[in-house]
Design a protein around this motif. Sequence first.
Motif, PDB file in Angstrom:
ATOM      1  N   LEU A 331     -16.172 -60.881  16.743  1.00  0.00           N
ATOM      2  CA  LEU A 331     -15.865 -61.548  15.479  1.00  0.00           C
ATOM      3  C   LEU A 331     -16.606 -60.872  14.329  1.00  0.00           C
ATOM      4  N   ASN A 332     -17.837 -60.455  14.581  1.00  0.00           N
ATOM      5  CA  ASN A 332     -18.593 -59.799  13.522  1.00  0.00           C
ATOM      6  C   ASN A 332     -18.073 -58.402  13.227  1.00  0.00           C
ATOM      7  N   PHE A 333     -17.423 -57.764  14.202  1.00  0.00           N
ATOM      8  CA  PHE A 333     -16.734 -56.507  13.914  1.00  0.00           C
ATOM      9  C   PHE A 333     -15.627 -56.755  12.889  1.00  0.00           C
ATOM     10  N   ALA A 334     -14.792 -57.749  13.138  1.00  0.00           N
ATOM     11  CA  ALA A 334     -13.692 -58.047  12.218  1.00  0.00           C
ATOM     12  C   ALA A 334     -14.220 -58.427  10.839  1.00  0.00           C
ATOM     13  N   ARG A 335     -15.269 -59.242  10.785  1.00  0.00           N
ATOM     14  CA  ARG A 335     -15.828 -59.676   9.498  1.00  0.00           C
ATOM     15  C   ARG A 335     -16.502 -58.531   8.743  1.00  0.00           C
ATOM     16  N   SER A 336     -16.885 -57.473   9.470  1.00  0.00           N
ATOM     17  CA  SER A 336     -17.604 -56.367   8.842  1.00  0.00           C
ATOM     18  C   SER A 336     -16.693 -55.353   8.172  1.00  0.00           C
ATOM     19  N   ALA A 337     -15.416 -55.365   8.477  1.00  0.00           N
ATOM     20  CA  ALA A 337     -14.514 -54.367   7.918  1.00  0.00           C
ATOM     21  C   ALA A 337     -14.472 -54.490   6.398  1.00  0.00           C
ATOM     22  N   PRO A 338     -14.648 -53.387   5.682  1.00  0.00           N
ATOM     23  CA  PRO A 338     -14.592 -53.448   4.218  1.00  0.00           C
ATOM     24  C   PRO A 338     -13.265 -54.030   3.746  1.00  0.00           C
ATOM     25  N   GLY A 339     -13.352 -55.011   2.865  1.00  0.00           N
ATOM     26  CA  GLY A 339     -12.152 -55.627   2.316  1.00  0.00           C
ATOM     27  C   GLY A 339     -11.709 -56.892   3.009  1.00  0.00           C
ATOM     28  N   VAL A 340     -12.297 -57.227   4.152  1.00  0.00           N
ATOM     29  CA  VAL A 340     -11.908 -58.447   4.858  1.00  0.00           C
ATOM     30  C   VAL A 340     -12.573 -59.658   4.215  1.00  0.00           C
ATOM     31  N   THR A 341     -11.774 -60.673   3.956  1.00  0.00           N
ATOM     32  CA  THR A 341     -12.264 -61.907   3.352  1.00  0.00           C
ATOM     33  C   THR A 341     -12.669 -62.918   4.409  1.00  0.00           C
ATOM     34  N   SER A 342     -11.821 -63.108   5.409  1.00  0.00           N
ATOM     35  CA  SER A 342     -12.090 -64.116   6.435  1.00  0.00           C
ATOM     36  C   SER A 342     -11.425 -63.697   7.730  1.00  0.00           C
ATOM     37  N   SER A 343     -12.078 -64.036   8.856  1.00  0.00           N
ATOM     38  CA  SER A 343     -11.547 -63.718  10.179  1.00  0.00           C
ATOM     39  C   SER A 343     -11.306 -65.009  10.940  1.00  0.00           C
ATOM     40  N   LEU A 344     -10.086 -65.156  11.447  1.00  0.00           N
ATOM     41  CA  LEU A 344      -9.672 -66.382  12.116  1.00  0.00           C
ATOM     42  C   LEU A 344      -9.916 -66.299  13.612  1.00  0.00           C
TER      43      LEU A 344
END
Length: 375
Positions: A331-344
Motif C-alpha cells: 500500500l505504501n508503494f502505491a501511495r508513494s508514486a508521484p502524483g497519487v492522491t489516494s490509494s484504495l
Amino acid sequence: MSTSDALWAYRDRFGDAFGRTYFRRFGPGVASSVGIGTYLGEPTGAVDDASREAIGLALRSGVNHVDTAVNYRCGRAERVVGEAIEASPIDRDAVVVATKGGFLPFDGERPDDPAAYVRDRFLAEGIVDAADLVNGAHAIAPDYLEWSLDRSLDRLDLDAVDCFYLHNPETQLAERSREAVYDQLEAAFEALERRRVAGDIGAYGVATWDAFRVPEGDERYLSLATVLSRAEAAGEAVGPDDDHGFEAVQLPFNVAMADAFTRRNQRLPEPSDADGGANADPVSTLEFAHEAGLSVVTSASIGQGELASEGAIPADVDATLAGETPAQRALNFARSAPGVTSSLVGTSDQDHVRENVASGTFDPLGASAFDAVFE
C-alpha cells in the motif's frame, strides 16, 4: 457533500497520528491517502454487515475517502456505504464519497438469467437504448448516466456525491471507434456538468482499468489529453462559466501493475497546440495528471490481496518500503508514486482495516527514492 472546513477539521483531528503527507489535496479540501473500497464480496447479508462495520471503523480511524459503484455487489455496496455514514459519529461533510456509473447494476442479487434481466429491467423500460449498450452490460449515454446517478443517490441515501466516475469507458471501444467514444464522453460530461451545477455531484472523472495504462496504439487506449479537452468543451457548453468539473482519474496501480508510472503513453499539449499535443513528447499518465492538476486514485493498490503475502513483492523493492506487513508495504508503494492522491483497499475485515490504516503511520517514499526503484 464534503466541505473544505469539515475536511480540514477531520485532518486536524486525525493528522498527528499519521506520517508525512498522509492527508492530501482532494476535492474542496484534503482526504486520506488511504481509502476504503467496496468492490469485493458476495452479495449477502453477512458481507453487508461486515462491510458496514469495516467502513465505520475506517471513518473513526482516519480514513475519510470511501469508494463504491452502482453495480458493486449487485447494488448492495452503495446501500452499505450510506448506512455506515449515517451511523458514523463522523459528519457526512467530512467524508469524500465517490461512486461510478457505466455498468448496469443488478438489484441486490445476481439473477439466474442476467441477459433476460437486462432486457426486462433496462431495455423494455427504456432506461437504456440497445444501441448504447456494449457487451450487454455497459452504457455511458447521458440519459442512462442520469438514471444511474439518481439510483446511486437513492441507494446511498445522500443528497450528493463528491465524485462521480464514468466506469471503464474504454469498454465502449469494443464496438465503437475511438473518436466516437470521445464524442460519447463529451455528451456524458455535459450531463454531469448539469448535475454539478445542480449540486448533485461535486466533481467527476473517469475510473479506468486499461485505458491509461496501455500503449498508445492499443485498442483499449484513450488519450487523457483528449478526454480532458472534451471535459473543457462540456464545461464551456453548460456554464455558468467556462470552468469544468473533471477533477479525478482512477486506475489500477501497484508494484506489479506500475504502467501508469513507467509507460510514457500520454502527451501534454501546449496551450497553442492545435493537434491536442499529438506531436509532444510522451509522458506517463501520473505525470500528465500531475501537470494537469488532476487527482489520481489508485485501485488494486495491493493487487486485490495478492501482494499481501510474504514474497509477493520483489525483494529489492520490498527492502525500500516502510511497513510491518507485506500489505502495508504494498500500500505504501502505491501511495508513494508521484502524483497519487489516494490509494484504495477494499476490505470487510476489521483487522485488515486496522492494518491498512496503520500503513499511513509510515512515511511514503520521496519522489527520488521512488524513481530509484525503477533504475
